[in-house]
Scaffold this active site. Structure first.
Site, PDB file in Angstrom:
ATOM      1  NE  ARG B 296      -4.096  -2.158   1.610  1.00  0.00           N
ATOM      2  CZ  ARG B 296      -5.107  -2.583   2.348  1.00  0.00           C
ATOM      3  NH1 ARG B 296      -5.210  -2.211   3.608  1.00  0.00           N
ATOM      4  NH2 ARG B 296      -6.014  -3.392   1.823  1.00  0.00           N
ATOM      5  CE1 TYR B 440      -2.397   0.323  -7.894  1.00  0.00           C
ATOM      6  CE2 TYR B 440      -2.563  -1.088  -9.800  1.00  0.00           C
ATOM      7  CZ  TYR B 440      -1.910  -0.098  -9.112  1.00  0.00           C
ATOM      8  OH  TYR B 440      -0.794   0.450  -9.640  1.00  0.00           O
ATOM      9  CD  GLU B 441      -1.687  -4.023  -3.195  1.00  0.00           C
ATOM     10  OE1 GLU B 441      -2.035  -4.309  -2.040  1.00  0.00           O
ATOM     11  OE2 GLU B 441      -1.095  -4.824  -3.928  1.00  0.00           O
ATOM     12  N   GLY B 442      -6.775  -2.444  -2.295  1.00  0.00           N
ATOM     13  CA  GLY B 442      -7.794  -1.954  -1.360  1.00  0.00           C
ATOM     14  C   GLY B 442      -8.261  -0.584  -1.796  1.00  0.00           C
ATOM     15  CD  GLN B 447      -6.032   1.371   1.706  1.00  0.00           C
ATOM     16  OE1 GLN B 447      -5.379   1.385   2.741  1.00  0.00           O
ATOM     17  NE2 GLN B 447      -6.033   0.349   0.878  1.00  0.00           N
TER      18      GLN B 447
END
Lengths: 596, 596
Positions: B296, B440-442, B447
C-alpha cells in the site's frame, strides 16, 4: 454494459413544481408547447436517447473515428444512421425558427432534451450540437442570402456545421490568431491558415460540412479587433442549392484523444479556401461571443449529463454487487454478502452525485427559461433581467457543472472498484468523456476569470445584486417554515460567505488584479454552491408541498432527504472557499517562474 | 513528448535536513549506506528512470499489451530489454537480503527509487514492483526450500512474481473466494479456480512467472478463516532449479483498461495447477496482510509519482506557452503574449501540486524509515513504535496520496488546455494511469474504513495518541519562532479539528457503526492534511536553517513560500472535513435502496 434511462419524470417535476413552467405561457411560442406537448416531446426524446444513441455509445468509444484512405473520416458504426434518425425526428431544429424548418419550441425543451442525448452518447450529441451552434451564429449575424443558403439544410440534417477558432499557437488568446482572409472581386474571401481541435471537422455522415471560421482580413487591426467570421463550406454550394466543387479545406490530421472517441477532432488546413463574411468585418469575435452563452450552457449540460448517467450505472451496481456486510449487521443474511449500497462510503458518493444532479438540473432549466425570456419576451425589463442572469450564470454553470460532473464520474467509477477501471461496465468512458467539458468552450479557469473580472462588475454589479436579493428573499421566506428553517439558515450563511467574498474582491481586485485571478476558481465554486442551494431550497419546498399527493410520499421524502444531505454535507464548503479567497495572491504569485 | 527529471536533490534535502538520515546510522545495514552511497544510488536510479524507463512510457501506453496467437502476452516494445537492464542493475533487490542476492540497503532507498521509476513509467515499474511484493511474501512466510527455489531467481529478474487475490465475485470481500486447493500425496496441492485483475499475470519478459495464489483447501472453514496461500509457478520448477512442465494455469483474457496499458492485467484460469502451500494452512489472508503495508505504501508512492511527473510537465508548459497577458500588466512585452505561468489560476494549480508533492514525499520517506526501524532495529520499543506508525499511516498514505495525486494529474492536464486532452504531450496518460491507484490494493473507501475501524481503536488508540503528541510538541516548539509561529498555529488548529473528530468518532461510532463509515473518507483526508502539515512545518524549519548556506537562498525561500501556501490555502480544508464528519450517518443512510 452501461444502461441509461432518461430522467423525464425529474425534468417534469422541476418544470411543474420548482420552475413553474405554466407561468411562461404568455411568451411567444409557448402556447404551442403546452404541458402535454412538453411531456410528449420529452418522452419521445428519452426514447431516442435510450434506444438509438445509448446502444452505440460504448461501441463508438471502442471503435473511434478513423482516417480513410481518401483523407476523410469514418465515424463509428451506426453513427450515420443515428444522425439520420435524429435529424429526421426534428431534434436538431427543436427551438429554431419555423421559417428555416425548425419547430420554434421553447429553448428549455432543447436543454432538457440535450441532457438526455449527452447522457446517452456525448460524442454523438456533439455533431448535432455543434451544427446547432453554427446555425445560431448564422441566424444571429449572417445576411439573408447566407441564412437561406445554409440554415435550412443544417437544421434538416442534410449538412452539419463546425466552429473554427483555435490555432496551434492560440486557444484562449484569440487575439493571436493568424488565419488570413483575402477579399476577392466577387465579394468572397480566400482563407488560408490552420485550425486545430475542430470537433466534427470531418466525417462521413452528411454530404457537406459548413465551417464557421475566425480569420483576419488582410490589413485588419492586430489583436481581437481585427478578427472576422466567415462561412467556409467543405463543398461550395451553388446558387441553386446544389453542391459544387470541393473547397480547399482538408483534413490535416485526426487527434487521438482521452475520450469522446466517437467525435472527430480535426486539424483542418485552409489552403486558399473560399469563404463568405458573416456579419461585419472585424466584429467576428463579438459575433462568436453572442452565441457563447448558449454553447457554454451546452457544455454545462454535458457535465450534468455524464454525472447523471454515471450515477445511474453506479447506483444499479451498488444495489447488485454483493461484497461485505453492513457495519450495523447483515442486511441480507440469506445471501453470501450484502449489496454494497449498505456501506456508508458508497452511499456518500451516491448521495453526492444525486444531490448535485438534481440541483444542477434545476439550475440548467431555470437558466434555459431565462434564455427563453431573453429571446421571446416583448418586455424590455424582463429581457434585461434575463440577459443579466445569463451573463452572470453562464460561467458558473459551465465551470461548476463540468468540474463537479467530472468528479462525479470518478466517484461512480470508484463504486465499481476494479470493474470500473476496465471497459466492461462502460463507466471509465464516462470519466474520459466528461473530462473534456472542463477544457473546451473556454477552459474553466477562463470561466472563473470571466465571472470575477467581467460579469461581477458589469453594470455596477446589477446582475449579482439581483441574484443576492433573490436568494435573501427566499431564505427569509422559508425560515418561517419550521421544516425548512435549518436549510434556509444554512443557505443564508453561505450567501453570507459569497457576499463577504464579493466585497473582498471589490476591495482587493482594484489594489492588485492578481487578487481576482487568485480568487477566481474558488469564487466560481462558491457561487455555484449558493446557486445550487437556492435550487435545493425550492426543490425541498416543492417536495414538501407534493408529499400528500397520491403515491408521492416516498419519492418526495427521498427528495427532501437528498436536499438535507446537500445542506448538511455539501454546502458547508462555501466557508472554506471564502477562507481561501481571502488569502489573496501574494503567496501564490511570490515565486519567480524559474523556481518552478 | 513528456519529460521527466528525477528529483534527487529533493529526496536528499528531505533525508538530510528534515528526516535526519544520519541519525539512523546505528541500524543494521545502514553503515553500508552512507550518505555518499545514498546519493550515488539515487543519482544512478534517476538515470535509469530518465534514460531507460521514461522513453518507453508513452509508446508503451499507445502500444499496450497484446494477446499472442499462442495465448501469451506481448509487452510493448522495449519493455523486455528494460526489464533486463533494470534487474541486472540490481534495482529489484535493493533492500532484499544479501543471502538471496539482494543488497540489503535501507528500505527508504527502495521507496525513493520507486518514486522515480513510477514517475518515469508506472506500467513498467509494476512488473518489478509486484515481483518484489511476491518476494516479500515468500521471505516472510515460506519455508526455506521454497525460498531457496524461487527467491534468488525472482530477485535476479530471471522470473517475475504476481499476487492472485481477486475473483469475479469478490475483491474487497475475500471471505467469498472459491478457488479450491486439493492436497496431494506428495505434499503439493491441485489448484482450481479463476482469478481476475492479475497485474503482470502473463508476459514475455521472463522464462517463468511465480504466482502467489489465495485459495481454499478442501474442507477448510468458510470465510476468511479458511484461506491459504500457495505458490503456483507458470512452469513447474525442477529440484535442480531447471524449468519443467507447463503448469495448468492459462491466460483467460487480457483486460482493456483505462490506463497502465503497458502492464498486462489478466484473467488467469487455474485448471488443476500444481501449487505449494506458503506458511500455515488457513492463515493465507494473514500472510498477505503482513506485506500489505508495504504494497500500500507502494501505491501511495505511485500517487505521488504521477503527481510529480505531471507537475514537472505542466510547469514546463506553463513557462513555455504564450497566451494572454498578466492581469497586472504585460510581463514579456517583447513577445506576442506572456507565458501562462503569469496567470494566478495557473499558479494556483502549480502551487497546489508542488506543495502536495514536497509534503507527500517527506511523509513517504518518513514512513519508509519507520519501516527500516521495524525491520532492522534491535530495540523492541522502537520497533513497536514503528509498527504503530506503519499501521496507522499506511491507509492514510495510500488513500490520500492516490486521491490527491490523481486530482493533481487532472490539474496538470488542465494547464495544458486542449493540448492536455490529446496524446501529444502525454499528460492525459498520467491521468489515466494515476486513476488506478485509488482503486487497487484496497479501494480508498477500504483504506478509510481500515483507518477509522481498525487502526484508530487499536491498542487503546496508542498509535494515534503518539502521533497527536508529536504534532502537538512540534507546534509548541515552533510557535516560539516568530517566522514559523503563524504556521505552527495553523497546524495546531488543524490538529484540533482532527482531535475533535477523533473524539466525535469515539463517542458516536459505538452508538452507530455507520457513523464511522460515513465519516471515514473525510477523516482519512483530514488526517492526511495534518500529517502533511506536520511535514511542512519541519520542511519550513529546515529551509530557514539552510537559507544562509552558499547559493541556497532562492531555493530555500521558494520552499518556505511553498509551505506558506500549504498552510494558507490547503490546510484550512481540515475545518470543512471536521464539519462533515460531525453530520453523522443519519441523512446519508436514510433512503431505502430502491429509491436510488
Amino acid at each position: 454494459m452501461p444502461t441509461y434511462q432518461a430522467p423525464v419524470g425529474e425534468t417534469l417535476f422541476l418544470l411543474d413544481n420548482v420552475l413553474h413552467y405554466d407561468r411562461y405561457g404568455n411568451l411567444p411560442g409557448f402556447a404551442d408547447a403546452s404541458r402535454d406537448v412538453v411531456e410528449a416531446v420529452l418522452n419521445e426524446a428519452g426514447k431516442v436517447a435510450e434506444e438509438i444513441l445509448q446502444p452505440i455509445n460504448a461501441s463508438g468509444d471502442r471503435e473511434g473515428c478513423k482516417k480513410t484512405a481518401s483523407n476523410g473520416v469514418q465515424t463509428p458504426k451506426g453513427f450515420k444512421e443515428a444522425f439520420k434518425a435524429y435529424t429526421e425526428g426534428g431534434w436538431l431544429g427543436l427551438s429554431f425558427p419555423q421559417q428555416y424548418g425548425g419547430q420554434e419550441l421553447p429553448y428549455v425543451m432543447t436543454c432538457a432534451v440535450s441532457e438526455y442525448m449527452s447522457s446517452a452518447n456525448m460524442a454523438f450529441a456533439m455533431y448535432p450540437g455543434l451544427t446547432a451552434g453554427a446555425v445560431a451564429a448564422l441566424l444571429a449575424h449572417a445576411n439573408d442570402a447566407i441564412k437561406d443558403k445554409y440554415v435550412p439544410n443544417m437544421i434538416s440534417g442534410r449538412w452539419t456545421g463546425t466552429m473554427n477558432l483555435t490555432e496551434p499557437h492560440c486557444g484562449t488568446d484569440l487575439g493571436l490568431l493568424k488565419t488570413k482572409a483575402v477579399p476577392q472581386a466577387d465579394g468572397s474571401y480566400i482563407i488560408t491558415g490552420q485550425k486545430i481541435f475542430i470537433s466534427a471537422g470531418e466525417h462521413d455522415m452528411t454530404d457537406n460540412i459548413i465551417h464557421l471560421v475566425l480569420a483576419r482580413i488582410e490589413g485588419a487591426p492586430a489583436g481581437v479587433k481585427g478578427i472576422s467570421l466567415f462561412v467556409v463550406p467543405k463543398f461550395v454550394v451553388n446558387d441553386d442549392g446544389s453542391i459544387g466543387a470541393h473547397n480547399n479545406v482538408s483534413l490535416g490530421s485526426l487527434e487521438h484523444k482521452m475520450g469522446i472517441h466517437g467525435n472527430a477532432t480535426c486539424v483542418l488546413n485552409y489552403d486558399g479556401a473560399r469563404g463568405w463574411l458573416v456579419g461585419e468585418a472585424n466584429k467576428g469575435l463579438a459575433a462568436m461571443f453572442v452565441m457563447m452563452n448558449e454553447a457554454r450552457l451546452g457544455v454545462a449540460i454535458q457535465g450534468l449529463a455524464q454525472s447523471e448517467v454515471a450515477y445511474q450505472n453506479a447506483a444499479a451496481y451498488a444495489k447488485d454487487r454483493l461484497q461485505g456486510r453492513s457495519l450495523s449487521g447483515a442486511k441480507d443474511p440469506g445471501k453470501p454478502a450484502d449489496p454494497i449500497i449498505v456501506h456508508p462510503d458508497i452511499r456518500r458518493m451516491l448521495m453526492e452525485m444525486r444531490a448535485f444532479n438534481e440541483g444542477a438540473r434545476a439550475f440548467v432549466l431555470w437558466t434555459a427559461l431565462e434564455a427563453d425570456i431573453l429571446h421571446r419576451s416583448p418586455d424590455e425589463q424582463a429581457k434585461q433581467a434575463a440577459d443579466d442572469h445569463l451573463g452572470l450564470m453562464t460561467p458558473v454553470l459551465k465551470g461548476v457543472l463540468s468540474d463537479v460532473g467530472f468528479l462525479n464520474t470518478c466517484n461512480a467509477q470508484q463504486i465499481f472498484g476494479g470493474h470500473g477501471y476496465v471497459g466492461e461496465y462502460g463507466v471509465e468512458q464516462f470519466v474520459r468523456d466528461a473530462r473534456i467539458a472542463m477544457i473546451y468552450e473556454g477552459a474553466n479557469g477562463v470561466q472563473a476569470l470571466d465571472l470575477v473580472g467581467r460579469k461581477l462588475p458589469k453594470d455596477g454589479g446589477r446582475a449579482v445584486m439581483t441574484f443576492f436579493k433573490k436568494v435573501e428573499t427566499l431564505t427569509k421566506e422559508e425560515q418561517a417554515d419550521p421544516a425548512l428553517k435549518p436549510y434556509a439558515e444554512a443557505l443564508a450563511k453561505s450567501l453570507g460567505h459569497l457576499q463577504e467574498s464579493t466585497m473582498w474582491l471589490m476591495q482587493n481586485a482594484m489594489k492588485n488584479p492578481d487578487n481576482a485571478g487568485a480568487a477566481s476558481h474558488e469564487y466560481m465554486h462558491l457561487f455555484g454552491m449558493v446557486a445550487l442551494g437556492f435550487m435545493w431550497l425550492k426543490i425541498m419546498k416543492a417536495a414538501q408541498a407534493r408529499r400528500g399527493d397520491a403515491g408521492m410520499a416516498d419519492k418526495m421524502d427521498a427528495k427532501f432527504t437528498t436536499g438535507k444531505f446537500f445542506f448538511e454535507r455539501m454546502l458547508p464548503e462555501t466557508g472554506l472557499r471564502r477562507t481561501r479567497i481571502k488569502t489573496g495572491a501574494d503567496t501564490m504569485m511570490a515565486l519567480t517562474a524559474d523556481m518552478f
